[in-house]
Scaffold this motif. Structure first.
Motif, PDB file in Angstrom:
ATOM      1  N   ILE A   8       0.831  -1.209   0.000  1.00 20.41           N
ATOM      2  CA  ILE A   8       0.000   0.000   0.000  1.00 20.41           C
ATOM      3  C   ILE A   8       0.863   1.256   0.000  1.00 20.41           C
ATOM      4  CG2 ILE A   8      -1.879  -1.173   1.213  1.00 20.41           C
ATOM      5  CD1 ILE A   8      -1.025   0.452   3.741  1.00 20.41           C
ATOM      6  N   LYS A   9       0.219   2.391  -0.232  1.00 20.08           N
ATOM      7  CA  LYS A   9       0.900   3.681  -0.116  1.00 20.08           C
ATOM      8  C   LYS A   9       1.126   3.988   1.363  1.00 20.08           C
ATOM      9  CE  LYS A   9      -0.805   5.688  -4.374  1.00 20.08           C
ATOM     10  NZ  LYS A   9      -1.476   6.818  -5.016  1.00 20.08           N
ATOM     11  N   PRO A  10       2.285   4.543   1.707  1.00 25.43           N
ATOM     12  CA  PRO A  10       2.621   4.758   3.123  1.00 25.43           C
ATOM     13  C   PRO A  10       1.621   5.617   3.898  1.00 25.43           C
ATOM     14  CG  PRO A  10       4.585   4.954   1.789  1.00 25.43           C
ATOM     15  CD  PRO A  10       3.426   4.831   0.835  1.00 25.43           C
ATOM     16  N   PHE A  11       1.057   6.638   3.276  1.00 27.28           N
ATOM     17  CA  PHE A  11       0.164   7.535   4.018  1.00 27.28           C
ATOM     18  C   PHE A  11      -1.187   6.899   4.334  1.00 27.28           C
ATOM     19  CE2 PHE A  11      -0.821   8.484  -0.396  1.00 27.28           C
ATOM     20  CZ  PHE A  11      -2.199   8.609  -0.398  1.00 27.28           C
ATOM     21  N   LYS A  12      -1.454   5.705   3.819  1.00 24.93           N
ATOM     22  CA  LYS A  12      -2.715   5.015   4.076  1.00 24.93           C
ATOM     23  C   LYS A  12      -2.637   4.046   5.261  1.00 24.93           C
ATOM     24  CE  LYS A  12      -5.867   6.227   1.127  1.00 24.93           C
ATOM     25  NZ  LYS A  12      -7.161   6.652   1.663  1.00 24.93           N
ATOM     26  N   LEU A  13      -1.477   3.930   5.889  1.00 27.76           N
ATOM     27  CA  LEU A  13      -1.286   2.932   6.943  1.00 27.76           C
ATOM     28  C   LEU A  13      -2.269   3.079   8.100  1.00 27.76           C
ATOM     29  CD1 LEU A  13       0.222   0.554   8.172  1.00 27.76           C
ATOM     30  CD2 LEU A  13       1.858   2.190   9.127  1.00 27.76           C
ATOM     31  N   ASP A  14      -2.443   4.277   8.625  1.00 24.84           N
ATOM     32  CA  ASP A  14      -3.333   4.462   9.777  1.00 24.84           C
ATOM     33  C   ASP A  14      -4.772   4.070   9.454  1.00 24.84           C
ATOM     34  OD1 ASP A  14      -1.336   5.247  11.510  1.00 24.84           O
ATOM     35  OD2 ASP A  14      -1.564   7.375  11.048  1.00 24.84           O
ATOM     36  N   GLU A  15      -5.243   4.457   8.267  1.00 23.52           N
ATOM     37  CA  GLU A  15      -6.613   4.106   7.872  1.00 23.52           C
ATOM     38  C   GLU A  15      -6.774   2.599   7.743  1.00 23.52           C
ATOM     39  OE1 GLU A  15      -8.401   6.419   4.576  1.00 23.52           O
ATOM     40  OE2 GLU A  15      -6.655   7.743   4.822  1.00 23.52           O
ATOM     41  N   VAL A  16      -5.782   1.947   7.145  1.00 23.18           N
ATOM     42  CA  VAL A  16      -5.840   0.495   6.965  1.00 23.18           C
ATOM     43  C   VAL A  16      -5.793  -0.207   8.313  1.00 23.18           C
ATOM     44  CG1 VAL A  16      -4.553  -1.492   6.070  1.00 23.18           C
ATOM     45  CG2 VAL A  16      -4.913   0.512   4.621  1.00 23.18           C
ATOM     46  N   ARG A  17      -4.912   0.224   9.189  1.00 20.84           N
ATOM     47  CA  ARG A  17      -4.803  -0.390  10.518  1.00 20.84           C
ATOM     48  C   ARG A  17      -6.125  -0.288  11.276  1.00 20.84           C
ATOM     49  NH1 ARG A  17      -4.316   1.480  15.179  1.00 20.84           N
ATOM     50  NH2 ARG A  17      -3.704   3.552  14.521  1.00 20.84           N
ATOM     51  N   GLU A  18      -6.749   0.886  11.242  1.00 23.13           N
ATOM     52  CA  GLU A  18      -8.036   1.068  11.921  1.00 23.13           C
ATOM     53  C   GLU A  18      -9.118   0.187  11.319  1.00 23.13           C
ATOM     54  OE1 GLU A  18      -9.309   5.139  12.356  1.00 23.13           O
ATOM     55  OE2 GLU A  18      -7.289   5.753  12.938  1.00 23.13           O
ATOM     56  N   ALA A  19      -9.161   0.118   9.985  1.00 20.93           N
ATOM     57  CA  ALA A  19     -10.182  -0.684   9.311  1.00 20.93           C
ATOM     58  C   ALA A  19     -10.039  -2.162   9.645  1.00 20.93           C
ATOM     59  CB  ALA A  19     -10.097  -0.478   7.799  1.00 20.93           C
ATOM     60  N   SER A  21      -8.466  -3.388  12.474  1.00 23.54           N
ATOM     61  CA  SER A  21      -8.714  -3.614  13.902  1.00 23.54           C
ATOM     62  C   SER A  21     -10.213  -3.563  14.207  1.00 23.54           C
ATOM     63  CB  SER A  21      -7.933  -2.618  14.764  1.00 23.54           C
ATOM     64  OG  SER A  21      -8.397  -1.315  14.569  1.00 23.54           O
ATOM     65  N   ASP A  22     -10.989  -2.847  13.395  1.00 23.71           N
ATOM     66  CA  ASP A  22     -12.440  -2.791  13.573  1.00 23.71           C
ATOM     67  C   ASP A  22     -13.094  -4.162  13.423  1.00 23.71           C
ATOM     68  OD1 ASP A  22     -12.348  -0.094  14.046  1.00 23.71           O
ATOM     69  OD2 ASP A  22     -13.086   0.506  12.071  1.00 23.71           O
ATOM     70  N   ILE A  23     -12.483  -5.052  12.633  1.00 25.40           N
ATOM     71  CA  ILE A  23     -13.068  -6.382  12.438  1.00 25.40           C
ATOM     72  C   ILE A  23     -12.359  -7.447  13.277  1.00 25.40           C
ATOM     73  CG2 ILE A  23     -14.010  -5.887  10.171  1.00 25.40           C
ATOM     74  CD1 ILE A  23     -11.614  -7.508   9.018  1.00 25.40           C
ATOM     75  N   GLY A  24     -11.434  -7.024  14.136  1.00 24.42           N
ATOM     76  CA  GLY A  24     -10.826  -7.949  15.071  1.00 24.42           C
ATOM     77  C   GLY A  24      -9.471  -8.500  14.684  1.00 24.42           C
ATOM     78  N   ILE A  25      -8.857  -7.960  13.656  1.00 24.04           N
ATOM     79  CA  ILE A  25      -7.499  -8.405  13.316  1.00 24.04           C
ATOM     80  C   ILE A  25      -6.553  -7.726  14.294  1.00 24.04           C
ATOM     81  CG2 ILE A  25      -5.678  -8.346  11.571  1.00 24.04           C
ATOM     82  CD1 ILE A  25      -7.835  -8.790   9.496  1.00 24.04           C
ATOM     83  N   GLN A  26      -5.849  -8.538  15.087  1.00 23.02           N
ATOM     84  CA  GLN A  26      -5.089  -8.011  16.205  1.00 23.02           C
ATOM     85  C   GLN A  26      -3.630  -7.738  15.900  1.00 23.02           C
ATOM     86  OE1 GLN A  26      -5.712 -10.933  19.212  1.00 23.02           O
ATOM     87  NE2 GLN A  26      -7.816 -10.288  19.585  1.00 23.02           N
ATOM     88  N   VAL A  65      -4.784 -14.587   9.072  1.00 28.52           N
ATOM     89  CA  VAL A  65      -6.192 -14.498   9.475  1.00 28.52           C
ATOM     90  C   VAL A  65      -6.871 -15.856   9.334  1.00 28.52           C
ATOM     91  CG1 VAL A  65      -6.374 -12.063   8.843  1.00 28.52           C
ATOM     92  CG2 VAL A  65      -7.008 -13.789   7.193  1.00 28.52           C
ATOM     93  N   SER A  66      -7.926 -16.045  10.109  1.00 26.17           N
ATOM     94  CA  SER A  66      -8.750 -17.248   9.999  1.00 26.17           C
ATOM     95  C   SER A  66      -9.495 -17.230   8.674  1.00 26.17           C
ATOM     96  CB  SER A  66      -9.765 -17.305  11.133  1.00 26.17           C
ATOM     97  OG  SER A  66      -9.101 -17.288  12.370  1.00 26.17           O
ATOM     98  N   ASP A  67      -9.817 -18.407   8.161  1.00 24.19           N
ATOM     99  CA  ASP A  67     -10.497 -18.500   6.867  1.00 24.19           C
ATOM    100  C   ASP A  67     -11.793 -17.689   6.823  1.00 24.19           C
ATOM    101  OD1 ASP A  67      -8.611 -20.104   5.572  1.00 24.19           O
ATOM    102  OD2 ASP A  67      -9.472 -21.935   6.407  1.00 24.19           O
ATOM    103  N   HIS A  68     -12.545 -17.690   7.923  1.00 27.07           N
ATOM    104  CA  HIS A  68     -13.836 -16.993   7.915  1.00 27.07           C
ATOM    105  C   HIS A  68     -13.693 -15.466   7.925  1.00 27.07           C
ATOM    106  CE1 HIS A  68     -13.004 -17.109  12.254  1.00 27.07           C
ATOM    107  NE2 HIS A  68     -13.780 -16.049  12.343  1.00 27.07           N
ATOM    108  N   MET A  69     -12.492 -14.945   8.177  1.00 26.03           N
ATOM    109  CA  MET A  69     -12.289 -13.489   8.207  1.00 26.03           C
ATOM    110  C   MET A  69     -11.644 -12.936   6.946  1.00 26.03           C
ATOM    111  SD  MET A  69     -11.028 -12.811  12.093  1.00 26.03           S
ATOM    112  CE  MET A  69     -11.108 -11.057  11.868  1.00 26.03           C
TER     113      MET A  69
END
Length: 112
Positions: A8-19, A21-26, A65-69
């Motif tokens: 990804i583009k470097p400036f998108k990291l925070d948005e991607v991390r938040e998106a 973590s919202d679904i439980g990727i730790q 990630v688990s298959d279902h995620m």
């Protein structure tokens, strides 16, 4: 289990991390990398001289990630990393045969 690798583009990291973590990727691993695809670099001006930058700075994200995620993770990753311009990146999904948590000795999905 799957390994999702995204460039990804470097400036998108925070948005991607938040998106994610919202679904439980730790957890994820982030590496600074350089490369090019169809974008093929660009030209810049420095002290009046024009030069070509062949390898552009990118970030490589890796997460197990688990298959279902998997599908939800891909959807969230795509929407968060999308700018609509060339060079947004790529996502690769590969199978994982085994995961072992070194600290506890857990195997499989419980080790994620």
């Amino acid at each position: 289990m799957k390994l999702i690798t995204a460039i990804i583009k470097p400036f998108k990291l925070d948005e991607v991390r938040e998106a994610l973590s919202d679904i439980g990727i730790q957890g994820m691993t982030v590496t600074e990398v350089k490369g090019f695809g169809r974008q093929k670099g660009h030209t810049e001006l420095y002290r009046g001289a024009e030069y070509t930058v062949d390898f552009l700075p990118k970030l490589r994200l890796e997460m197990a990630v688990s298959d279902h995620m998997v599908e939800q993770a891909i959807e969230n990753l795509c929407s968060a990393a999308h700018t609509g311009k060339i060079g947004d990146g790529k996502i690769f999904v590969t199978p994982i045969e085994q995961v072992i948590r070194i600290r506890t000795g857990e195997y499989g999905e419980s080790a994620l």
